[in-house]
Design an enzyme around this catalytic site. Structure first.
Site, PDB file in Angstrom:
ATOM      1  N   LEU A 169       0.214  -1.148   0.055  1.00 54.71           N
ATOM      2  CA  LEU A 169       0.242   0.054  -0.212  1.00 54.71           C
ATOM      3  C   LEU A 169       0.744   1.275  -0.466  1.00 54.71           C
ATOM      4  CD1 LEU A 169      -2.593  -1.032   2.325  1.00 54.71           C
ATOM      5  CD2 LEU A 169      -3.156  -0.628   0.100  1.00 54.71           C
ATOM      6  N   SER A 183       1.665  -1.309  -7.195  1.00 55.21           N
ATOM      7  CA  SER A 183       1.393  -2.857  -8.103  1.00 55.21           C
ATOM      8  C   SER A 183       0.155  -3.737  -7.482  1.00 55.21           C
ATOM      9  CB  SER A 183       2.266  -3.336  -8.629  1.00 55.21           C
ATOM     10  OG  SER A 183       3.617  -3.931  -7.011  1.00 55.21           O
TER      11      SER A 183
END
Length: 573
Positions: free
Chosen positions: A375, A448
């Site tokens: 995150l 990602s």
């Protein structure tokens, strides 16, 4: 010029015959007798293989993928015209491939059914459909043998094109010798040929196994090549000055087993052409063909490595594939590569002399990608920066690709939609792959969020070169840090599509390393990453004190460090 027939050369391999049993009961004793006569016939020494009981399209696609001639066995008078039409429609999908029906019926029924087959074949535009009646066994074997030779001879129409030879086996022994099927063109000693997809160019020393005659399309020949090169079954050999393009992403047509539902999120493997090697594949944009629903599904496939592709009828076998469940290996669909997704054409891979191994040896390290994911606010960039400092102190050659930095240049045209995020990671993965090829240790720090894109990055690289580091911080901890103020904006509704708030994050299932940064410092985490690389032997000899310090930090960080061997990522196939 003569073609060699050396004593050590094996005799011409037998013809391959793929049998689809329309009734499903298996060949009768009379049909088996015909096949035994064919196996010892001068008309081809045919070896037959019974396809699995499945839909006609799946069965015939599998047979053609194996470069076999296709034979449909009809041994039930009650075989419905609907089933026969399904077979003919499957043949149409194959692109007017030659097809034979073996009718193990009474003479009167066989005559009527044969006439019906020819009428329906003509309506579908199929020009090469043959019917053979199983009467007296020797006469049937003779007629079927001549028919199969006629079907094989249809490929001679491709003789005038540039060389296209499909590699079936690499032969053991000194030098480089490959056996393959001549799909198009001709080949002679002294000619230069190009190996695909590697792009290497070699000279043919001898053509073995065709006596004193020129090899023809459909012949299986052995090429004795000068020099050394990487080649494996499924590769293509072309004329050096007229190569085939290599692609890794295609629009495809799929025919699914009626009992199976395909999903883009499932793990799939693909078996392309005659090679039995399974390779990882990503299925995207799966959809029905609205214009022709009867011809299966359409999809976009991305392979883990480029393959030779040309929309020539001669290369039909190399365009056929079967799709398998990654977990079980079970084949659930068959298909055909229709067209590449690359916008540009006439692009060919150029072989180079200095490779990744040579560049890595010069640097004294094992190139790899350290892929930090997590995150926003988890600590990816901080830890990656500290890891690079430690690797630099150890004398390693590195480069750090950071998410924010990349969006200032290479990816400045991308937003934050799901499609843009996927393209962002695709570009970064391709850049990282190039840097690994240069012999570098590459560090990437990106959220990602999608598992599929991270898997795509993993499978661009060789086994062991992708090290996924999950920088794991609970959302509450990451939001509390909020060093850029992004979470506050997202909570106020000023920032849409923010990962963790109104956009998903798919955590890695089996990362090489998981770091809980809510319970340890960034320095400890960085030392743990370096220690993992040292333990795997991926670093050259650097500063001993730094290495010892990293190992000690890894031990201290053990309570929040997770790299369970039992959950290591599956090997690349």
């Amino acid at each position: 010029m003569s073609w060699l027939q050396r004593e050590a050369a094996e005799e011409q391999p037998p013809g391959q015959l793929w049998v689809h049993d329309l009734g499903g009961a298996g060949p009768s004793w009379r049909v088996q007798g015909v096949f035994e006569l064919l196996a010892n016939s001068p008309l081809g020494r045919w070896r037959w293989q019974l396809g699995e009981a499945r839909s006609p399209a799946l069965s015939l696609l599998e047979g053609r993928r194996r470069s076999a001639q296709l034979l449909v066995l009809v041994d039930e008078p009650s075989a419905g015209y609907t089933a026969l039409m399904g077979v003919l429609q499957a043949a149409a999908l194959l692109g007017n491939e030659p097809l034979a029906f073996l009718l193990d019926l009474s003479e009167d029924v066989a005559r009527k059914m044969g006439a019906h087959i020819q009428t329906q074949a003509a309506a579908l535009g199929l020009d090469h459909v043959h019917t053979v009646w199983v009467g007296e066994m020797e006469a049937c074997a003779q007629q079927l043998g001549r028919t199969l030779l006629q079907m094989t001879g249809l490929r001679a129409a491709f003789l005038s094109g540039p060389l296209r030879l499909q590699v079936q086996a690499v032969l053991p022994g000194a030098g480089l010798a490959v056996r393959g099927e001549l799909l198009q063109g001709s080949v002679a000693p002294g000619e230069r040929v190009r190996l695909l997809p590697s792009g290497q160019v070699l000279v043919v020393r001898a053509v073995i196994g065709v006596g004193n005659s020129m090899p023809l399309c459909g012949d299986v020949v052995t090429l004795d090549l000068e020099g050394d090169a990487e080649v494996e079954p499924g590769d293509l050999i072309s004329a050096a000055n007229d190569p085939v393009e290599s692609e890794d992403e295609f629009q495809v047509r799929l025919i699914c087993d009626g009992r199976q539902t395909l999903s883009e999120t499932a793990d799939w493997q693909l078996c392309l052409g005659p090679a039995q090697r399974l390779r990882r594949v990503h299925v995207q944009e799966l959809r029905a063909d609205e214009q022709d629903p009867g011809r299966g599904l359409l999809a976009r496939l991305r392979l883990d490595a480029p393959v030779a592709f040309e929309p020539s009828p001669a290369l039909g076998p190399l365009r056929m594939f079967s799709l398998h469940e990654a977990a079980s290996g079970r084949s659930v669909a068959a298909g055909m590569l229709v067209s590449p997704c690359r916008a540009a054409s006439n692009i060919h891979r150029q072989a180079v002399s200095i490779d990744k191994q040579a560049r890595a040896a010069l640097k004294g390290q094992q190139p790899c990608v350290l892929w930090f994911t997590g995150l926003s606010g988890a600590g990816k960039s901080t830890i990656a920066n500290l890891v690079e400092q430690r690797l630099h102190a150890l004398g390693q050659h590195t480069y750090l690709l950071d998410g924010d930095n990349v969006r200032h240049g290479l990816n400045r045209d991308l937003g934050f939609s799901d499609a843009a995020r996927a393209e962002n990671i695709r570009r970064v993965a391709e850049v990282a792959k190039l840097m690994v090829d240069a012999g570098l240790i590459v560090l990437t720090a990106f959220i990602s969020p999608f598992r599929a894109e991270r898997d795509l990055a993993r499978h661009l690289l060789a086994e062991g070169e992708f090290v996924e580091v999950f920088v794991d911080a609970p959302l509450a901890v990451a939001e509390q840090r909020d060093v850029k103020g992004l979470y506050r904006k997202a909570r106020r509704g000023e920032l849409k599509g923010f990962t963790g708030i109104d956009a998903p994050y798919e955590a890695p299932e089996h990362p090489e390393l998981r770091l809980d940064t809510s319970r340890g410092t960034a320095d400890m985490a960085a030392d743990a990453v370096v220690a993992l690389l040292l333990a795997r032997g991926m670093l050259g000899a650097g500063d001993a004190a730094t290495a010892a310090s990293a190992s000690a930090a890894r031990a201290a960080f053990a309570p929040v460090l997770h790299a369970p061997a039992a959950q290591a990522p599956q090997p690349r196939v």
